[in-house]
Scaffold this motif. Structure first.
Motif, mmCIF file in Angstrom:
data_model
loop_
_atom_site.group_PDB
_atom_site.id
_atom_site.type_symbol
_atom_site.label_atom_id
_atom_site.label_comp_id
_atom_site.label_asym_id
_atom_site.label_seq_id
_atom_site.Cartn_x
_atom_site.Cartn_y
_atom_site.Cartn_z
ATOM 1 N N PHE A 205 -26.225 -0.697 7.689
ATOM 2 C CA PHE A 205 -26.014 0.652 8.216
ATOM 3 C C PHE A 205 -27.347 1.257 8.638
ATOM 4 O O PHE A 205 -28.278 1.306 7.845
ATOM 5 C CB PHE A 205 -25.362 1.525 7.137
ATOM 6 N N SER A 207 -28.288 4.298 11.366
ATOM 7 C CA SER A 207 -28.707 5.679 11.648
ATOM 8 C C SER A 207 -28.758 6.532 10.395
ATOM 9 O O SER A 207 -29.542 7.468 10.302
ATOM 10 C CB SER A 207 -27.793 6.318 12.697
ATOM 11 N N ARG A 208 -27.951 6.191 9.390
ATOM 12 C CA ARG A 208 -27.980 6.986 8.147
ATOM 13 C C ARG A 208 -29.344 6.895 7.452
ATOM 14 O O ARG A 208 -29.753 7.815 6.756
ATOM 15 C CB ARG A 208 -26.888 6.502 7.186
ATOM 16 N N SER A 267 -23.112 1.841 11.905
ATOM 17 C CA SER A 267 -23.648 3.205 11.972
ATOM 18 C C SER A 267 -24.673 3.289 13.102
ATOM 19 O O SER A 267 -25.803 3.719 12.930
ATOM 20 C CB SER A 267 -24.278 3.582 10.620
ATOM 21 N N LYS A 271 -27.309 10.019 15.331
ATOM 22 C CA LYS A 271 -26.921 11.274 14.667
ATOM 23 C C LYS A 271 -27.839 12.437 15.084
ATOM 24 O O LYS A 271 -27.498 13.581 14.930
ATOM 25 C CB LYS A 271 -26.988 11.120 13.132
ATOM 26 N N GLY A 343 -22.833 6.712 0.551
ATOM 27 C CA GLY A 343 -21.898 5.938 1.376
ATOM 28 C C GLY A 343 -20.568 5.749 0.680
ATOM 29 O O GLY A 343 -19.503 5.869 1.297
#
Length: 366
Positions: A205, A207-208, A267, A271, A343
Motif C-alpha cells: 500500500f 499513498s497511505r 492504494s 490522496k 488499515g
C-alpha cells in the motif's frame, strides 16, 4: 489514433488490475469493455468496495431478502452476495487467465473478513471456505499480511490456494511474506502435490505511507521529499523481490513450475491534490509487477498517463531517501506499524457498516 495509454503499460511487463467491483459494472458490460479496451487483467475487492456497492444500490436487495429467509448471520449473507459477484467476475476474466501463459493474470480477489486480521486459525478456516465456495481456478483469496496472517498465508499456499496478501506497508514484513509463500510451496512440494498452478501477489500500500509521513517531513525540514517515501519503499521492495526470487532455494521450486509471488502496488490513487493524479501509477511501472487502480485513476491515466518503465530508475536515490528520513529521526517501522493498525480499522469500519446495511434491508422485507 494513439493506442490506449492504460493498455500500453502491459508492454512494460506490468499488469493493471481494477480495484473495484459491483454488479452494475459486471451486468452492464462495462467490466468486459475495460478488459478488452484498456487491457485490464484482474480485479481486486475489499470490504470498503463491497460496502459502497451494496449500500448505494438496490441491485442486491432481492438476494438479501432471499438469503435472509434462513438462519444465516449478516456476515454469511454478505459472503453469499460477494461470492456471487466474484464468480461472475472470474468467468468474465477467465479468457485472460487462459491466455498464452495460463494463470499469469485473470484473477479476481475476495478478502476474508477483516475481523479476522489478527486471528490465524479463523483466517485459515475462512480462506478455505471461500476458496471452495467460489470454486474457480482464477479466484485469489485476500489475507492481510499481519503477523498472525503469516502462518495463515503459508498454510493456504500449502493447500493450493491463490493468495493476495494485503495491507503491506513495511519492507521487513514484505520479506516475511515472501518467506511464507516459499515455505508454503515447499511444504506442498514435499507432499508430492503440484505447485505449478498456484499464484500469489503481495500488495504493497503506497499513498497511505506518504499521507502519514509527509507532515513529519515538513516538521524536519525535508519538505522536498514529500510524496517520495512510498515510491522509495516500493523500489526497495522490488529489490527484495528480485533477490528472493533468484536464489538457489527458489530455483528448486521454479524447476517444479512455481511462479514468483509478484509485487502488487495498491492504494495508488493520489490522496494529496498537489500531486499529479497518476503519480504513483507512473513512478512504478516495471516488469513482473501488478498495479491495482480505482476506476477514476484508470480513467485519468487513459486520458493523460505517460507510460514508461521507471521502477528501476534512481535506485540509489530511493536508498538515500530512506536513509535521510531515518537520520532525521522518522521511525519508518513505527510508521508502518501504525499504518497496519489503521488499515485494519479502515476495513473493519465499512464492514460493520455493511453488516448494518444488510440488517436494515432485512428489516424492510420481514
Amino acid at each position: 489514433m494513439a493506442s490506449n495509454k492504460v493498455k500500453q503499460i502491459h508492454d512494460f511487463g506490468q499488469s493493471i488490475w481494477l480495484d473495484f467491483i459491483d454488479r452494475k459494472i459486471i451486468n452492464t458490460g462495462e467490466l468486459k469493455k475495460l478488459v478488452e479496451e484498456d487491457g485490464v487483467r484482474g480485479v481486486t475487492s475489499n470490504p470498503a468496495i463491497f460496502e459502497k456497492a451494496i449500500s448505494s444500490s438496490s441491485d442486491y436487495d432481492a438476494d438479501i431478502s432471499e438469503l435472509s429467509k434462513g438462519d444465516k448471520t449478516n456476515e454469511e449473507i454478505f459472503f453469499g452476495l460477494a461470492v456471487s459477484d466474484i464468480k461472475l467476475a472470474c468467468d468474465l476474466l477467465r479468457p485472460v487467465y487462459d491466455e498464452e501463459v495460463v494463470g499469469a493474470d485473470g484473477y479476481v480477489s475476495l478478502e476474508v473478513s477483516p475481523f479476522l486480521a489478527l486471528d490465524t486459525e479463523g483466517t485459515i478456516k475462512q480462506a478455505l471456505e471461500l476458496w471452495k465456495a467460489v470454486d474457480k481456478p482464477n479466484v485469489m483469496i485476500k489475507i492481510p499480511g499481519t503477523e498472525p496472517g503469516l502462518p495463515a498465508i503459508q498454510k493456504a499456499i500449502s493447500e493450493g490456494l491463490n493468495i493476495n496478501v494485503t495491507l503491506l506497508f513495511g519492507l521487513d514484513r514484505y520479506e516475511a511474506v515472501t518467506e511464507a509463500y516459499i515455505s508454503g510451496l515447499e511444504e506442498r512440494a514435499e507432499k508430492g502435490l503440484p505447485i505449478d498452478k498456484i499464484s500469489s501477489v503481495a500488495s504493497f500500500f503506497l499513498s497511505r505511507i506518504d499521507v502519514l509521513v509527509d507532515p513529519m517531513l515538513d516538521e524536519k525540514g525535508l519538505g522536498e521529499l514529500k510524496g517520495e517515501v512510498a515510491i522509495a519503499s516500493a523500489k526497495k521492495a522490488y529489490e527484495i523481490y528480485k533477490r528472493v526470487f533468484s536464489t538457489d532455494r527458489w530455483k528448486k521450486l521454479a524447476d517444479k513450475g512455481a511462479v514468483p509471488q509478484r509485487l502488487l502496488w495498491a492504494s495508488t490513487s493520489s490522496k494529496n491534490p498537489a500531486f499529479k493524479d497518476t503519480k504513483y501509477v507512473e513512478a512504478l511501472i516495471g516488469p513482473d509487477t501488478v498495479d491495482t487502480i480505482p476506476l477514476e485513476t484508470l480513467e485519468a491515466y487513459r486520458d493523460h498517463g505517460d507510460p514508461a518503465s521507471r521502477l528501476e530508475d534512481d535506485l540509489d536515490t530511493a536508498t538515500e531517501i530512506l536513509e535521510k528520513i531515518k537520520a532525521a529521526g522518522i521511525d519508518i517501522d513505527a510508521v508502518t506499524k501504525q499504518l497496519e493498525e489503521e488499515g485494519i480499522d479502515k476495513f473493519n469500519k465499512p464492514f460493520e457498516k455493511l453488516l448494518q446495511a444488510i440488517e436494515d434491508q432485512k428489516s424492510k422485507v420481514n
